[in-house]
Design a protein around this motif. Structure first.
Motif, PDB file in Angstrom:
ATOM      1  N   ILE A  27       0.835  -1.200   0.000  1.00 26.11           N
ATOM      2  CA  ILE A  27       0.000   0.000   0.000  1.00 26.11           C
ATOM      3  C   ILE A  27       0.871   1.252   0.000  1.00 26.11           C
ATOM      4  N   SER A  28       1.913   1.264   0.822  1.00 26.76           N
ATOM      5  CA  SER A  28       2.706   2.484   0.985  1.00 26.76           C
ATOM      6  C   SER A  28       3.656   2.760  -0.170  1.00 26.76           C
ATOM      7  N   ARG A  29       4.042   1.720  -0.917  1.00 27.00           N
ATOM      8  CA  ARG A  29       5.063   1.921  -1.940  1.00 27.00           C
ATOM      9  C   ARG A  29       4.656   1.502  -3.347  1.00 27.00           C
ATOM     10  N   SER A  30       3.522   0.823  -3.512  1.00 28.72           N
ATOM     11  CA  SER A  30       3.117   0.398  -4.855  1.00 28.72           C
ATOM     12  C   SER A  30       1.811   1.033  -5.311  1.00 28.72           C
ATOM     13  N   VAL A  31       0.981   1.477  -4.355  1.00 27.16           N
ATOM     14  CA  VAL A  31      -0.321   2.053  -4.687  1.00 27.16           C
ATOM     15  C   VAL A  31      -0.226   3.574  -4.675  1.00 27.16           C
ATOM     16  N   ASP A  32      -0.805   4.208  -5.684  1.00 24.01           N
ATOM     17  CA  ASP A  32      -0.861   5.673  -5.753  1.00 24.01           C
ATOM     18  C   ASP A  32      -1.353   6.228  -4.421  1.00 24.01           C
ATOM     19  N   SER A  33      -0.653   7.215  -3.891  1.00 26.65           N
ATOM     20  CA  SER A  33      -0.990   7.749  -2.569  1.00 26.65           C
ATOM     21  C   SER A  33      -2.337   8.449  -2.535  1.00 26.65           C
ATOM     22  N   THR A  34      -2.916   8.752  -3.706  1.00 29.68           N
ATOM     23  CA  THR A  34      -4.249   9.356  -3.739  1.00 29.68           C
ATOM     24  C   THR A  34      -5.352   8.303  -3.732  1.00 29.68           C
ATOM     25  N   GLU A  35      -4.982   7.032  -3.828  1.00 34.80           N
ATOM     26  CA  GLU A  35      -5.954   5.949  -3.797  1.00 34.80           C
ATOM     27  C   GLU A  35      -6.079   5.399  -2.367  1.00 34.80           C
TER      28      GLU A  35
END
Length: 391
Positions: A226-234
């Motif tokens: 979540i912290s490093r692969s998913v866009d932080s706006t998602e």
């Protein structure tokens, strides 16, 4: 000017709605066991003049009414099943079934739609086709009532231009109607990971491959997705719910098992997280000389409200309750099988305030807020009249 249904139109019916809701609350039925509830629903619909079709996708019931010459059609859904929870409350209408209670408010959902059904059958202030869907087994997860009803030809047998559903919302004031266009509730996937190591004596770990250590490494590595692969706006969630391995302090086990709950709000993020989980698990296991197998069960998809139908429902809600009583609903990380209906038809899933002091859903102390019954019934009636407005 056409007069549409208002909350005041249901004031005289409020005592009857409360009585019906509390009857359903006292007699809950689990998923796939809603026989008596379905019979009660069917009998009432038939008495009001609806064309009733039972046993759709299990105990599902559809009541259809055609009025006038209108070509449009609408579907409205309420769920009927209860949960395997022992009720904590001691009120006079508490569950009479041991270990089963309406801890999610489906008793209220069913009652509100029945209240609207009676009003619409009596007033007939619309032109077109009204389909009322009373759905079983919303709580059953994979193989839920929505999936079963669709597989049983729901939309072929009862065509509609749009579908709408509603769920109560603890924490929001009674009488408020919460709306959100686009993604509203999360997709829910379940992942089972089995780490295969090499067992042996706890005093000789160098001769073993410890699956508990490997599993621990996987747990920590999963947190970086979540912290490093998913866009932080998602928005997304990965929760390791269980971790089981070993049988005694002096034994290194052959295997360990982890189970995950994955929540996402878009198809793209859902696919990305699935890909990353496989890669993280496989590489972490390999780095320890272990292997891992993965079972990835895709649950309900995202509840995605189509913009046009959501805007329409929002206008109706504001007309009914006033603009200040129709706030935007926050994203909800829970899941709902109404999402399957929305993959076939445009529509909107709506949240109805259940009281700021309401116990949370799926809690032994939960109860549906009876003050919301007239608001919900009036909303369904007005929505139908406006959607199927007479020319």
């Amino acid at each position: 000017m056409t007069k549409y249904a208002s909350i005041s139109d249901f004031q005289n019916a409020e005592p009857e709605l409360v009585e019906l809701r509390r009857h359903l609350h006292a007699h809950p039925e689990l998923s796939h066991q809603e026989k008596k509830t379905a019979q009660l629903v069917a009998a009432k619909l038939e008495g009001w003049g609806y064309e009733v079709t039972p046993n759709i996708g299990g105990h599902g019931v559809v009541g259809r009414m055609r009025v006038g010459n209108g070509n449009r059609s609408i579907a409205i859904r309420a769920d009927m099943d209860a949960l395997p929870i022992t009720e904590a409350a001691k009120h006079e209408y508490a569950s009479t079934i041991d270990g089963v209670m309406h801890a999610c408010g489906h008793d209220g959902h069913t009652t509100m739609l029945l209240g609207a059904a009676e009003y619409l059958a009596r007033t007939r202030n619309f032109s077109g086709t009204l389909n009322l869907i009373f759905q079983p087994a919303e709580e059953s997860g994979i193989g839920s009532g929505a999936v079963a009803m669709i597989a049983d030809g729901l939309f072929d047998r009862f065509p509609c231009d749009a579908i709408f559903g509603m769920h109560n919302h603890p924490g929001a004031p009674e009488g408020t109607i919460l709306m959100r266009s686009g993604p509203l509730m999360a997709a829910a996937d379940t992942v089972t990971i089995t780490v295969h190591g090499k067992g042996g004596h706890a005093a000789r770990p160098h001769l073993c491959i410890d699956p508990v250590v490997v599993g621990s490494s996987i747990v920590m590595a999963l947190q970086t997705i979540i912290s490093r692969s998913v866009d932080s706006t998602e928005t997304a969630v990965i929760t390791v719910g269980t971790f089981n391995g070993g049988t005694a302090t002096n034994i290194i086990a052959e295997s360990a098992t982890l189970t995950l709950s994955v929540r996402t709000f878009s198809d793209q993020v859902r696919a990305l997280i699935k890909e990353r989980i496989y890669k993280v698990v496989e590489t972490q296991a390999a780095s320890w000389g272990a292997t891992a197998s993965i079972e990835y069960d895709s649950g309900h998809p995202v509840v995605f409200n189509s913009p046009e139908e959501t805007e329409f429902a929002t206008v109706v809600a504001r007309e009914l309750t006033g603009e200040g009583n129709v706030p935007e609903c926050p994203l909800i990380p829970g899941s709902e099988d109404f999402s399957h209906f929305l993959q076939h038809k445009p529509g909107c899933f709506i949240r109805l305030g259940n009281g700021e002091s309401s116990a949370p859903l799926h809690n032994p102390a939960y109860d549906f807020g009876d003050k919301s019954l007239t608001t919900g019934a009036a909303f369904w009636a007005r929505l139908t009249e406006r959607f199927l407005a007479q020319e």
